[in-house]
Write a protein that holds these residues in place. Structure first.
Motif, PDB file in Angstrom:
ATOM      1  N   LYS A  72       0.801  -1.299  -0.076  1.00 47.11           N
ATOM      2  CA  LYS A  72       0.000  -0.087   0.041  1.00 47.11           C
ATOM      3  C   LYS A  72       1.070   1.150  -0.100  1.00 47.11           C
ATOM      4  O   LYS A  72       0.494   2.184  -0.784  1.00 47.11           O
ATOM      5  N   LYS A  78      -4.598  -0.640  -2.999  1.00 45.44           N
ATOM      6  CA  LYS A  78      -5.536   0.022  -1.944  1.00 45.44           C
ATOM      7  C   LYS A  78      -6.118  -0.746  -1.075  1.00 45.44           C
ATOM      8  O   LYS A  78      -6.573  -1.863  -1.446  1.00 45.44           O
ATOM      9  N   THR A  80      -8.485  -0.683   2.270  1.00 41.28           N
ATOM     10  CA  THR A  80      -9.700   0.366   3.044  1.00 41.28           C
ATOM     11  C   THR A  80     -10.533  -0.668   4.397  1.00 41.28           C
ATOM     12  O   THR A  80     -10.430  -1.878   3.953  1.00 41.28           O
ATOM     13  N   ASP A  82     -13.514   0.227   6.719  1.00 37.99           N
ATOM     14  CA  ASP A  82     -14.586   1.187   6.832  1.00 37.99           C
ATOM     15  C   ASP A  82     -14.875   1.647   8.420  1.00 37.99           C
ATOM     16  O   ASP A  82     -15.184   2.611   8.926  1.00 37.99           O
TER      17      ASP A  82
END
Length: 103
Positions: A72, A78, A80, A82
């Motif tokens: 990354k 990417k 992620t 949440d």
């Protein structure tokens, strides 16, 4: 089925016995993780961290997490999440298919 994290863990243990350079070991681990991720993501746009580690040991999962962070940081993927303790979703960045040699 393809490679598993257990295969990666065994290779790493064998490698630790034969390598003297920490940089060389780190580069080898990163290359193996890149190839592992590339194979696991064939035909997919994203994968979760849980899908990658499955039922691997905590040590292996921690190693994978570290390599994911390195990829990354290099802008190859990417990642992620949440919410805290939520799923970590990983997808390829534009530079992913260029490989590690461009880094």
């Amino acid at each position: 089925h393809g490679p598993t994290l257990e295969d990666e863990e065994e290779e790493e243990e064998e490698e630790e016995e034969g390598h003297s350079s920490a940089d060389g070991k780190a580069a080898d681990r990163l290359k193996r993780m890149y190839n592992f991720l590339k194979q696991k993501m064939t035909g997919k746009t994203e994968i979760t961290f849980k899908d990658l580690v499955g039922k691997a040991s905590r040590k292996a999962a921690a190693g994978v997490f570290h390599e994911i962070l390195v990829l990354k940081t290099r802008g190859m993927i990417k990642a992620t999440q949440d919410k805290p303790y939520g799923a970590i979703e990983i997808c390829k960045a534009k530079s992913f298919n260029k490989g590690l040699s461009s880094q």
